[in-house]
Write an enzyme that holds these catalytic residues in place. Structure first.
Site, PDB file in Angstrom:
ATOM      1  CG  ASP A  22      73.130  45.301  37.717  1.00 25.70           C
ATOM      2  OD1 ASP A  22      72.508  45.361  38.796  1.00 25.70           O
ATOM      3  OD2 ASP A  22      73.145  44.294  36.990  1.00 25.70           O
ATOM      4  CG  ASN A  70      64.950  47.936  39.942  1.00 29.80           C
ATOM      5  OD1 ASN A  70      65.653  48.859  39.523  1.00 29.80           O
ATOM      6  ND2 ASN A  70      65.280  46.667  39.748  1.00 29.80           N
TER       7      ASN A  70
HETATM    8  C1  IPE Z   1      68.891  47.347  36.104  1.00 29.36           C
HETATM    9  O1  IPE Z   1      69.436  46.463  37.025  1.00 29.36           O
HETATM   10  C2  IPE Z   1      68.238  48.505  36.784  1.00 29.36           C
HETATM   11  C3  IPE Z   1      69.144  49.450  37.454  1.00 29.36           C
HETATM   12  C4  IPE Z   1      70.433  49.371  37.518  1.00 29.36           C
HETATM   13  C5  IPE Z   1      68.508  50.576  38.065  1.00 29.36           C
HETATM   14  P1  IPE Z   1      68.617  45.186  37.562  1.00 29.36           P
HETATM   15  O2  IPE Z   1      69.485  44.522  38.537  1.00 29.36           O
HETATM   16  O3  IPE Z   1      67.265  45.597  37.996  1.00 29.36           O
HETATM   17  O4  IPE Z   1      68.472  44.332  36.214  1.00 29.36           O
HETATM   18  P2  IPE Z   1      68.202  42.772  36.033  1.00 29.36           P
HETATM   19  O5  IPE Z   1      67.054  42.401  36.930  1.00 29.36           O
HETATM   20  O6  IPE Z   1      69.446  42.054  36.399  1.00 29.36           O
HETATM   21  O7  IPE Z   1      67.896  42.626  34.568  1.00 29.36           O
HETATM   22  C1  IPE Z   2      71.668  48.002  41.037  1.00 27.56           C
HETATM   23  O1  IPE Z   2      72.243  47.023  41.825  1.00 27.56           O
HETATM   24  C2  IPE Z   2      70.812  48.957  41.830  1.00 27.56           C
HETATM   25  C3  IPE Z   2      69.382  48.861  41.535  1.00 27.56           C
HETATM   26  C4  IPE Z   2      68.839  48.099  40.636  1.00 27.56           C
HETATM   27  C5  IPE Z   2      68.502  49.706  42.304  1.00 27.56           C
HETATM   28  P1  IPE Z   2      71.468  45.685  42.191  1.00 27.56           P
HETATM   29  O2  IPE Z   2      70.670  45.924  43.409  1.00 27.56           O
HETATM   30  O3  IPE Z   2      70.681  45.194  41.016  1.00 27.56           O
HETATM   31  O4  IPE Z   2      72.671  44.721  42.493  1.00 27.56           O
HETATM   32  P2  IPE Z   2      72.824  43.204  42.039  1.00 27.56           P
HETATM   33  O5  IPE Z   2      72.654  43.160  40.560  1.00 27.56           O
HETATM   34  O6  IPE Z   2      71.756  42.453  42.755  1.00 27.56           O
HETATM   35  O7  IPE Z   2      74.202  42.821  42.468  1.00 27.56           O
HETATM   36 MG    MG Z   3      71.136  43.986  39.463  1.00 25.88          MG
END
Ligand code: IPE
Ligand code: IPE
Ligand code: MG
Length: 252
Positions: A22, A70
């Site tokens: 993340d 997602n």
């Molecule tokens: C969790 O991250 C999913 C992945 C890293 C694939 P998210 O960014 O989707 O999680 P939330 O929304 O902050 O809980």
């Molecule tokens: C994780 O990074 C990747 C996926 C969930 C696909 P994020 O896209 O959630 O990055 P942040 O949390 O918005 O910084």
């Molecule tokens: Mg994230």
């Protein structure tokens, strides 16, 4: 416990490491770049981690790449991520194969496009016989989806008369879920500073040690991994029982 003491305990390496990658979006935002640039940088970090875990003798590495939730992101970001997944699988397949990595993808494949499904089948088939690190990539995956999917499949077996409802116990449910043939994760790493599971392996993480890192995923490197492993080596895992050495002394 210092890092040095923890590192000296080589027996305390996790067999299975699971990672919530993340922080890609925030990494890009901090550089005044689009979120998509963060996802691309995230692929590089994943490549490094796979190599490092393989070198260290970790048996299984599970990466959370795209969650059931997602799909709620803007359509443009979702398409970019699916496209990146497809291109990465095609591009990295032969090198991963050469490095004896065995790959499998877990998640709800019915939501993935035809081309991605085909690429997944190809890479799984290509690497199926490899004896190196087992790499599991969770795509369109949710812990709740996994549990519901297992329940549905068990219910179908009951309806077909193959098993009785009374046969359904923890082993049966666990056996019908993703990763059933693998040891459960010993260590979960989440980067990006959030302290939550975001619907990752809800069943399989029951007794994992949880390591939350402030590092944004594209910056996660070999040193961050070393820190997580050193922290893990210092954990005392009891699984609801008493400390083994104490138990032995008490019994003596
Ligand atoms: C969790 O991250 C999913 C992945 C890293 C694939 P998210 O960014 O989707 O999680 P939330 O929304 O902050 O809980
Ligand atoms: C994780 O990074 C990747 C996926 C969930 C696909 P994020 O896209 O959630 O990055 P942040 O949390 O918005 O910084
Ligand atoms: Mg994230």
């Amino acid at each position: 416990m210092t890092d040095q003491q923890a590192n000296s305990d080589v027996d305390r390496l996790p067999q299975h490491v699971a990672v919530i990658m993340d922080g890609n979006g925030r990494w890009a935002q901090a550089r005044h770049m689009p979120r998509t640039a963060g996802h691309r940088a995230g692929v590089k970090a994943a490549r490094t981690l796979i190599r490092e875990c393989g070198n260290r003798g970790i048996r299984v590495l599970t990466l959370f790449a795209f969650s059931s939730e997602n799909w709620r992101r803007p359509q443009q970001e979702v398409s970019m991520l699916m496209d990146l997944m497809l291109r990465t699988l095609r591009k990295e397949a032969s090198e991963l194969h050469q490095n004896k990595v065995r790959i499998r993808i877990v998640g709800d494949r019915s939501r993935l496009g035809e081309a991605l499904n085909r690429a997944i089948e190809q890479v799984e088939h290509l690497t199926a016989g490899n004896a190196g690190i087992e790499l599991v990539v969770a795509v369109s995956y949710g812990g709740r989806w996994d549990i519901a999917d297992a329940c549905r499949r068990l219910a179908e077996r009951v309806a077909a008369g193959e098993i009785q409802a009374s046969d359904i116990d923890e082993a049966a449910v666990g056996g019908a879920m993703a990763l059933a043939d693998l040891p459960p994760p010993d260590l979960l790493i989440r980067t990006g500073g959030e302290c939550r599971l975001s619907n990752f392996l809800l069943w399989q993480l029951a007794y994992a040690e949880l390591f939350f890192s402030e590092t944004l995923w594209p910056d996660f490197d070999a040193d961050d991994l070393r820190q997580a492993l050193a922290w893990f080596a210092g954990r005392q895992r009891r699984f609801g029982a008493v400390q083994p050495s104490l138990g032995r002394r008490e019994r003596a």
